[in-house]
Design a protein around this motif. Structure first.
Motif, mmCIF file in Angstrom:
data_model
loop_
_atom_site.group_PDB
_atom_site.id
_atom_site.type_symbol
_atom_site.label_atom_id
_atom_site.label_comp_id
_atom_site.label_asym_id
_atom_site.label_seq_id
_atom_site.Cartn_x
_atom_site.Cartn_y
_atom_site.Cartn_z
ATOM 1 N N ARG A 227 0.798 -1.225 0.000
ATOM 2 C CA ARG A 227 0.000 0.000 0.000
ATOM 3 C C ARG A 227 0.832 1.276 0.000
ATOM 4 N NH1 ARG A 227 -2.424 -3.973 2.615
ATOM 5 N NH2 ARG A 227 -4.678 -4.291 2.458
ATOM 6 N N GLY A 228 2.152 1.137 0.131
ATOM 7 C CA GLY A 228 2.994 2.326 0.194
ATOM 8 C C GLY A 228 2.986 3.107 -1.102
ATOM 9 N N PRO A 229 3.262 4.415 -1.009
ATOM 10 C CA PRO A 229 3.659 5.127 0.202
ATOM 11 C C PRO A 229 2.487 5.383 1.148
ATOM 12 C CG PRO A 229 3.602 6.625 -1.674
ATOM 13 C CD PRO A 229 3.340 5.271 -2.220
ATOM 14 N N ALA A 230 2.721 5.138 2.424
ATOM 15 C CA ALA A 230 1.701 5.324 3.449
ATOM 16 C C ALA A 230 2.396 5.702 4.754
ATOM 17 C CB ALA A 230 0.879 4.056 3.634
ATOM 18 N N THR A 231 1.644 6.292 5.664
ATOM 19 C CA THR A 231 2.213 6.755 6.929
ATOM 20 C C THR A 231 1.996 5.725 8.036
ATOM 21 O OG1 THR A 231 0.189 7.847 7.695
ATOM 22 C CG2 THR A 231 1.663 9.136 6.270
ATOM 23 N N VAL A 232 2.693 5.921 9.140
ATOM 24 C CA VAL A 232 2.495 5.072 10.315
ATOM 25 C C VAL A 232 1.042 5.148 10.776
ATOM 26 C CG1 VAL A 232 3.049 4.842 12.765
ATOM 27 C CG2 VAL A 232 4.887 5.138 11.099
ATOM 28 N N LYS A 233 0.469 6.343 10.763
ATOM 29 C CA LYS A 233 -0.929 6.483 11.187
ATOM 30 C C LYS A 233 -1.860 5.751 10.235
ATOM 31 C CE LYS A 233 -4.420 9.840 12.627
ATOM 32 N NZ LYS A 233 -4.733 11.273 12.851
ATOM 33 N N ASP A 234 -1.602 5.804 8.926
ATOM 34 C CA ASP A 234 -2.399 5.038 7.968
ATOM 35 C C ASP A 234 -2.440 3.570 8.376
ATOM 36 O OD1 ASP A 234 -3.046 7.112 6.157
ATOM 37 O OD2 ASP A 234 -1.186 6.827 5.031
ATOM 38 N N CYS A 235 -1.278 3.009 8.662
ATOM 39 C CA CYS A 235 -1.181 1.597 9.018
ATOM 40 C C CYS A 235 -1.854 1.316 10.352
ATOM 41 C CB CYS A 235 0.274 1.159 9.049
ATOM 42 S SG CYS A 235 0.518 -0.607 9.390
ATOM 43 N N ALA A 236 -1.706 2.209 11.314
ATOM 44 C CA ALA A 236 -2.306 1.998 12.637
ATOM 45 C C ALA A 236 -3.831 1.971 12.540
ATOM 46 C CB ALA A 236 -1.848 3.091 13.596
ATOM 47 N N VAL A 237 -4.399 2.916 11.807
ATOM 48 C CA VAL A 237 -5.858 2.946 11.665
ATOM 49 C C VAL A 237 -6.338 1.709 10.911
ATOM 50 C CG1 VAL A 237 -7.795 4.185 10.618
ATOM 51 C CG2 VAL A 237 -5.994 5.449 11.802
ATOM 52 N N VAL A 246 3.104 -0.173 15.344
ATOM 53 C CA VAL A 246 3.460 -0.072 13.924
ATOM 54 C C VAL A 246 4.920 0.332 13.764
ATOM 55 C CG1 VAL A 246 3.016 1.148 11.762
ATOM 56 C CG2 VAL A 246 1.095 0.406 13.188
ATOM 57 N N LYS A 247 5.356 1.304 14.552
ATOM 58 C CA LYS A 247 6.762 1.730 14.489
ATOM 59 C C LYS A 247 7.694 0.576 14.848
ATOM 60 C CE LYS A 247 5.791 6.596 15.520
ATOM 61 N NZ LYS A 247 5.893 7.675 16.540
ATOM 62 N N ARG A 248 7.301 -0.200 15.852
ATOM 63 C CA ARG A 248 8.122 -1.353 16.217
ATOM 64 C C ARG A 248 8.122 -2.379 15.074
ATOM 65 N NH1 ARG A 248 12.547 -3.256 17.594
ATOM 66 N NH2 ARG A 248 12.524 -5.345 18.499
ATOM 67 N N GLY A 249 6.971 -2.544 14.439
ATOM 68 C CA GLY A 249 6.891 -3.461 13.316
ATOM 69 C C GLY A 249 7.811 -3.066 12.181
ATOM 70 N N ILE A 250 7.913 -1.778 11.907
ATOM 71 C CA ILE A 250 8.818 -1.293 10.861
ATOM 72 C C ILE A 250 10.262 -1.627 11.225
ATOM 73 C CG2 ILE A 250 9.736 0.786 9.758
ATOM 74 C CD1 ILE A 250 6.896 1.987 10.034
ATOM 75 N N GLN A 251 10.619 -1.418 12.489
ATOM 76 C CA GLN A 251 11.986 -1.743 12.929
ATOM 77 C C GLN A 251 12.277 -3.233 12.769
ATOM 78 O OE1 GLN A 251 11.959 -0.364 16.981
ATOM 79 N NE2 GLN A 251 12.368 1.769 16.428
ATOM 80 N N SER A 312 -5.901 6.547 5.821
ATOM 81 C CA SER A 312 -6.729 7.490 6.573
ATOM 82 C C SER A 312 -6.081 8.865 6.524
ATOM 83 C CB SER A 312 -6.913 7.017 8.012
ATOM 84 O OG SER A 312 -5.652 6.749 8.623
ATOM 85 N N GLN A 313 -4.879 8.971 7.081
ATOM 86 C CA GLN A 313 -4.161 10.239 7.087
ATOM 87 C C GLN A 313 -3.839 10.707 5.672
ATOM 88 O OE1 GLN A 313 -0.257 10.151 8.975
ATOM 89 N NE2 GLN A 313 -0.571 12.222 9.794
ATOM 90 N N SER A 314 -3.585 9.794 4.771
ATOM 91 C CA SER A 314 -3.182 10.192 3.416
ATOM 92 C C SER A 314 -4.202 9.787 2.362
ATOM 93 C CB SER A 314 -1.812 9.596 3.076
ATOM 94 O OG SER A 314 -1.871 8.191 2.972
ATOM 95 N N ARG A 315 -5.464 9.659 2.754
ATOM 96 C CA ARG A 315 -6.495 9.321 1.781
ATOM 97 C C ARG A 315 -6.736 10.456 0.780
ATOM 98 N NH1 ARG A 315 -11.955 7.179 4.286
ATOM 99 N NH2 ARG A 315 -10.562 5.526 5.017
ATOM 100 N N HIS A 316 -6.259 11.659 1.094
ATOM 101 C CA HIS A 316 -6.493 12.804 0.213
ATOM 102 C C HIS A 316 -5.918 12.604 -1.181
ATOM 103 C CE1 HIS A 316 -2.571 13.567 2.150
ATOM 104 N NE2 HIS A 316 -2.238 14.139 1.005
ATOM 105 N N PHE A 317 -4.943 11.690 -1.336
ATOM 106 C CA PHE A 317 -4.414 11.439 -2.678
ATOM 107 C C PHE A 317 -5.472 10.849 -3.597
ATOM 108 C CE2 PHE A 317 -0.291 11.406 -0.358
ATOM 109 C CZ PHE A 317 0.341 12.402 -1.101
ATOM 110 N N LEU A 318 -6.545 10.308 -3.007
ATOM 111 C CA LEU A 318 -7.658 9.804 -3.800
ATOM 112 C C LEU A 318 -8.371 10.930 -4.544
ATOM 113 C CD1 LEU A 318 -9.535 7.264 -4.387
ATOM 114 C CD2 LEU A 318 -10.849 7.975 -2.380
#
Length: 390
Positions: A227-237, A246-251, A312-318
């Motif tokens: 789904r990238g590019p996406a933010t941590v908040k996108d993934c959390a929601v 989510v941040k720990r998952g990325i690490q 969610s945070q970056s849905r505006h690209f739609l």
């Protein structure tokens, strides 16, 4: 982390391709769900189409409605309440660990409704045992059949009490989707099966310690790769996890799979994505920026499609707001024009044929009308019936 100027079109096209709405397509329904990890599916007829759209568009190799139904019937794809929670398709190889990762948070989120409906620990354990016995040994049962089973045992057979007993059993890894059946009128009806009979590697206990860390890494890798590019908040929601998780998952993903994920800055926010996409997004010098002979392209996607609900945070690209509540009984599913929100649609059935109500936000050009016609024809091949615009 590299800042990226004016990324809108490249972001949309990257997401379309990573989600397999553009080539390279998936070989079948199971591969689609493996790529996306979980696909929102509370409206089963439209969710079937979500999987078909990510397979080859060629008539000889496209995934049909029957193909998706068969994948659900044989258990390759399972449908259950998970993540936020709502109905999702999940591949059988992923559901065990994914439910182990999210079950505790799902139960925690439902606590208020459990109290309201009288589902305490004892009641849930008793109804769970009854439901498990009812579907054991491949005896898949419809919702109506399970309502009768619970009623005979003194449990609610309708309303919120019934709904949350079933959901509790799903989250507790007692029930999961079974083989769909046809009603006497021909409508497809979902059934429930015993979780441990449909899910390999079944684990009853929540994930903890190293197992949970590994699951967080797997989720982050699969989400941002598809789904990238996406933010941590996108993934959390999307996942129902905390931003800390989510941040720990990325690490963890970066430790286990070095070089798999990359990061860049878009409009002052940090985005994660498959590492191989970073350079082209950062430079803006992508082959998609040249004229595409296949454009314009119309996609009729469900409003719960992962191209919408994955963000969610970056849905505006739609380019608009979806899902939404329609006015005057209008359609609520989404028309995309070259990846941007351009209208709304829905289907209806009469006399063995399908009618599509498509409403564009602006009058379509001749080229856009031709693109819409091509998508309508594809929908007809998916359903195996004539489709007309109304």
């Amino acid at each position: 982390m590299t800042p990226v100027p004016a990324p809108g079109e490249t972001v949309r096209r990257t997401r379309l391709r990573r989600q397999q709405l553009r080539a390279p397509y998936a070989a079948g329904p199971g591969e689609v769900v493996r790529n996306l990890l979980a696909v929102q599916s509370q409206e089963f007829p439209y969710a079937r189409w979500t999987l078909s759209q990510r397979s080859s568009p060629h008539p000889s190799s496209m995934v049909t409605a029957s193909d998706v139904e068969q994948a659900v019937a044989d258990g390759t794809i399972l449908r259950t309440h998970i993540l936020r929670p709502t109905w999702h398709f999940v591949h059988r190889d992923d559901l065990g660990w994914l439910m182990g990762l999210s079950a505790d948070r799902l139960h925690q989120g439902n606590k208020g409704m459990y109290r309201q409906t009288g589902i305490d620990e004892d009641a849930a354990a008793r109804s769970g045992r009854i439901l498990a016995a009812a579907v054991a040994d491949g005896e898949h049962k419809t919702r109506e059949e399970l309502a009768q089973v619970l009623a005979e045992a003194g449990f609610p057979s309708k309303g919120l009490g019934f709904i949350y007993h079933l959901m509790h059993a799903e989250i507790s890894r007692v029930l999961v989707s079974g083989s769909p059946v046809r009603s006497s009128g021909g409508a497809l009806k979902q059934t429930y099966a015993l979780f441990e009979e449909r899910v390999p590697g079944f684990l009853a206990a929540p994930l903890a310690g190293e197992d949970r860390e590994q699951a967080l890494g797997q989720l982050a890798l699969r989400y941002f790769s598809s789904r990238g590019p996406a933010t941590v908040k996108d993934c959390a929601v999307w996942s129902g996890l905390t931003m800390k998780d989510v941040k720990r998952g990325i690490q963890v993903a970066q430790d286990i799979f070095p070089g798999s994920l990359g990061a860049l800055e878009l409009d002052g926010l940090e985005y994660y994505l498959a590492a191989e996409e970073v350079a082209t997004l950062a430079s803006g010098d992508h082959p998609w920026t040249t004229e595409d002979p296949a454009l314009p392209r119309i996609d009729l996607i469900q409003c719960y499609d992962e191209y919408v609900m994955g963000y969610s945070q970056s849905r505006h690209f739609l380019g608009g707001t979806a899902p939404y509540f329609p006015e005057d009984n209008g359609p609520m599913h989404v028309v995309l024009l070259d990846g941007r929100l351009a209208g709304w649609w829905r289907h209806g059935f009469s006399g063995g044929a399908c009618e599509l109500d498509v409403r564009m936000n602006q009058p379509a050009t001749a080229q856009e009308q031709a693109a819409l016609r091509a998508e309508v024809d594809r929908y007809g091949r998916f359903l195996g019936m004539d489709v007309t615009l109304v």
